[in-house]
Design a protein around this motif. Structure first.
Motif, PDB file in Angstrom:
ATOM      1  N   CYS A 143       0.830  -1.201   0.000  1.00 13.53           N
ATOM      2  CA  CYS A 143       0.000   0.000   0.000  1.00 13.53           C
ATOM      3  C   CYS A 143       0.868   1.255   0.000  1.00 13.53           C
ATOM      4  O   CYS A 143       1.903   1.301   0.669  1.00 13.53           O
ATOM      5  CB  CYS A 143      -0.925   0.032   1.222  1.00 13.53           C
ATOM      6  N   SER A 144       0.420   2.259  -0.734  1.00 15.45           N
ATOM      7  CA  SER A 144       1.092   3.563  -0.786  1.00 15.45           C
ATOM      8  C   SER A 144       0.067   4.632  -0.442  1.00 15.45           C
ATOM      9  O   SER A 144      -0.905   4.819  -1.169  1.00 15.45           O
ATOM     10  CB  SER A 144       1.660   3.817  -2.178  1.00 15.45           C
ATOM     11  N   ALA A 145       0.288   5.309   0.679  1.00 10.11           N
ATOM     12  CA  ALA A 145      -0.683   6.293   1.165  1.00 10.11           C
ATOM     13  C   ALA A 145      -0.040   7.679   1.250  1.00 10.11           C
ATOM     14  O   ALA A 145       1.135   7.802   1.593  1.00 10.11           O
ATOM     15  CB  ALA A 145      -1.224   5.890   2.537  1.00 10.11           C
ATOM     16  N   SER A 146      -0.834   8.710   0.946  1.00  9.77           N
ATOM     17  CA  SER A 146      -0.361  10.096   1.030  1.00  9.77           C
ATOM     18  C   SER A 146      -1.450  10.971   1.642  1.00  9.77           C
ATOM     19  O   SER A 146      -2.631  10.785   1.351  1.00  9.77           O
ATOM     20  CB  SER A 146       0.003  10.628  -0.357  1.00  9.77           C
ATOM     21  N   PRO A 147      -1.062  11.933   2.484  1.00  8.86           N
ATOM     22  CA  PRO A 147      -2.053  12.793   3.141  1.00  8.86           C
ATOM     23  C   PRO A 147      -2.552  13.917   2.232  1.00  8.86           C
ATOM     24  O   PRO A 147      -1.830  14.394   1.351  1.00  8.86           O
ATOM     25  CB  PRO A 147      -1.275  13.371   4.332  1.00  8.86           C
TER      26      PRO A 147
END
Length: 585
Positions: A143-147
């Motif tokens: 998973c790749s998450a960004s705010p």
């Protein structure tokens, strides 16, 4: 900053895993499935409608990337609830469909360590791959998450790209960062367009009624513009003051003095809800007295001490006092002392110099007191503050300056302190757990908030909460209201609001009946015991809290997650209380 944050990834992962273990999670066990449904889900989606619309447009433009590399895109709110998903058939069919449904929460307290919870906690982009997830069930994921941040710089949402752990792509994180940035840009553009509309409306108002008093107020009801006629009516220094009470045509405005009846054309931005005295439901004489004293205290600069049980609305009073004070245009900073780790509380309150300790932010930290400079700082549950921090706090209050951890310099601060607790601090002083000199320093003005069971407006409060949920679409039957009146309400207003929300959700029609009022079994037992006078007369709040926790643990067979849910508190809060009362299984 992002590079430094990613360098600390392994340290932060260890901390996250430790928190999961403290919550009682088993790596080989099942994550907690929690999903917003019905009315709660509808509210969640309506609240984030702008975010969802922006993400739909952005995700559609990434369609080719998502399909070619077999990734699924999700938009989640700042607490980890899934708001919108994008991905064709077969792109995420290896994942648990229930766990990825709209409304499901991927916060750390439910799903353990994952990219979404990591990005929420540290507000940075991150890859979480395979066995970096806490639960074995999630090891199939990469998973790749960004705010996503809103116009004021606050965390608004998370973009998460997920696929099989065997399908890791180096550029997935870059794509999620670009998607988050694109969504931010769309939100900012909409915000600017809305502001322009209000400016045009203001200009039109000025042209059409230049001979009358004209003011513009912002979303906080603060005057940001006043023409010459308005200043004649409201005072030359009216800009920057709160314009809180008005009627169409005739305005009654209190501007650093007696009320004035004025005729003003008002151009108003969309109003954001804040805690203010005029929004309170206060028909009960005890609450009316508390509001009267609070309004009187707002015009002073004395330290204020609020005493009341958990859930009685202490922060609501604190924020209302701030918004009616001369400091209202400065920050209001709320700190829950019971939620801070003992070894970090001084650095949180007073800040720290860069490199002051292992894990410190490379830029250092301003601290809550300096962040609140000129405004108000609210220290909730100050009775849980450890003695060393109490000594440091007393020094700050006496000298009006702070010394950050690891620094040798002091910095002046000008803050108004409001403290609150549910504990009896005189008893804590006798036990040696609270400083007497700090107690008397805080005690310049004392405000007591009555518990819900001692108020005479319980039904009015319940109807108010129901109206905010459904308008006039739902009402209580007399049997349901009698059931509400018979309850002891150990959780006070917070508990009442939660139960009314649940009842509104359970009822499919207009009437909320007795079967829709779900009172936790262990709390019903305590209510019955209290009504039959089976509890000792000297029963303290701490004793009652301990008893409630013990009964919840027995009822849930020492399942921390289930006990916390029954009590209506987070697992972190429950775990701290278990340690406080030495009840750790």
């Amino acid at each position: 900053m992002i590079r430094n944050a990613l360098n600390d990834k392994q340290t932060w992962l260890k901390h996250s895993w430790r928190r999961c273990q403290e919550l009682g999670f088993d790596r080989n066990g099942q994550p907690v499935f929690y999903k917003a449904e019905g009315h709660s889900l509808k509210q969640l989606l309506e609240k984030n409608e702008r975010l969802i619309d922006a993400s739909k447009a952005v995700f559609q433009r990434l369609d080719k990337f998502l399909k070619n590399y077999h990734y699924r895109a999700d938009l989640l709110d700042h607490e980890g609830y899934i708001l919108h998903s994008y991905g064709g058939t077969g792109q995420a069919d290896f994942l648990n469909e229930e766990a990825l449904a709209i409304g499901t929460c991927w916060g750390e307290n439910f799903r353990g360590t994952n990219a979404v919870s990591f990005s929420i906690e540290h507000k940075v982009p991150v890859n979480i791959h395979g066995n970096e997830h806490f639960f074995q069930e999630n090891h199939v994921l990469t998973c790749s998450a960004s705010p996503i941040f809103d116009e004021s710089g606050q965390l608004a949402a998370i973009v998460n790209f997920s696929s099989r752990s065997t399908n890791i792509q180096d550029h997935a994180l870059i794509m999620s960062m670009l998607a988050a940035e694109a969504i931010e840009h769309r939100l900012l553009t909409e915000h600017i367009k809305a502001e322009n509309k209000w400016l045009i409306r203001e200009t039109e108002a000025l042209r059409s009624c230049h001979s009358k008093g004209v003011i513009t107020i912002n979303e906080d009801n603060r005057i940001i513009y006043a023409n010459t006629e308005a200043k004649k009516l409201l005072g030359l220094d009216c800009v920057g003051t709160i314009f809180s009470s008005f009627q169409e045509g005739t305005v009654h405005a209190t501007v650093s003095g007696p009320s004035k009846s004025t005729h003003i054309i008002q151009s108003q931005s969309p109003v954001r809800k804040h805690h203010t005295f005029d929004r309170m439901v206060a028909s009960c004489p005890k609450i009316k007295q508390a509001v009267f004293l609070s309004q009187k205290a707002a015009y002073t600069d004395f330290s204020l001490f609020i005493h009341g049980e958990s859930g009685t609305g202490k922060e609501l009073f604190a924020q209302s006092i701030h918004r009616e004070s001369k400091r209202s245009n400065k920050p209001f900073i709320a700190v829950n002392c019971s939620a801070l780790a003992e070894h970090l509380i001084e650095s949180e309150l007073f800040g720290y110099k860069k490199g002051a300790f292992t894990g410190a932010d490379s830029a250092g930290s301003l601290g809550k007191f300096r962040a609140a400079d000129g405004g108000t700082i609210f220290l909730d549950e100050i009775g849980d503050m450890p003695l060393p921090a109490q000594s440091a706090l007393l020094r700050v209050l006496e000298e009006r300056e702070v010394m950050p951890v690891g620094d040798h310099r002091t910095y002046p601060v000008d803050v108004r302190l409001i403290a609150a607790t549910h504990r009896n601090l005189l008893e804590e002083i006798e036990k040696g757990t609270f400083r007497a000199d700090l107690y008397y320093r805080l005690n310049e003005i004392v405000l007591s908030i009555p518990p819900l069971r001692e108020r005479g407006d319980l039904l009015q409060l319940a109807r108010h909460f129901l109206f905010t949920l459904s308008g006039h679409a739902q009402q209580f039957t007399s049997e349901a209201e009698n059931k509400l009146l018979s309850h002891h309400w150990p959780g006070n207003i917070r508990e009442l609001k939660n139960i009314v929300t649940q009842a509104s959700f359970l009822s499919d029609g207009r009437w909320i009946d007795i079967q829709h009022i779900k009172l936790p079994p262990q709390e019903q037992q305590i209510a019955a015991s209290a009504s039959s006078s089976s509890l000792p007369a000297a029963h303290t709040l701490e004793d009652g809290e301990r008893l409630l926790i013990e009964q919840s643990l027995r009822a849930s067979r020492h399942n921390i997650s289930q006990a916390a849910k029954q009590l209506g508190i987070s697992r972190n809060t429950l775990y701290r209380k278990l340690k406080r009362y030495q009840l750790i299984p």
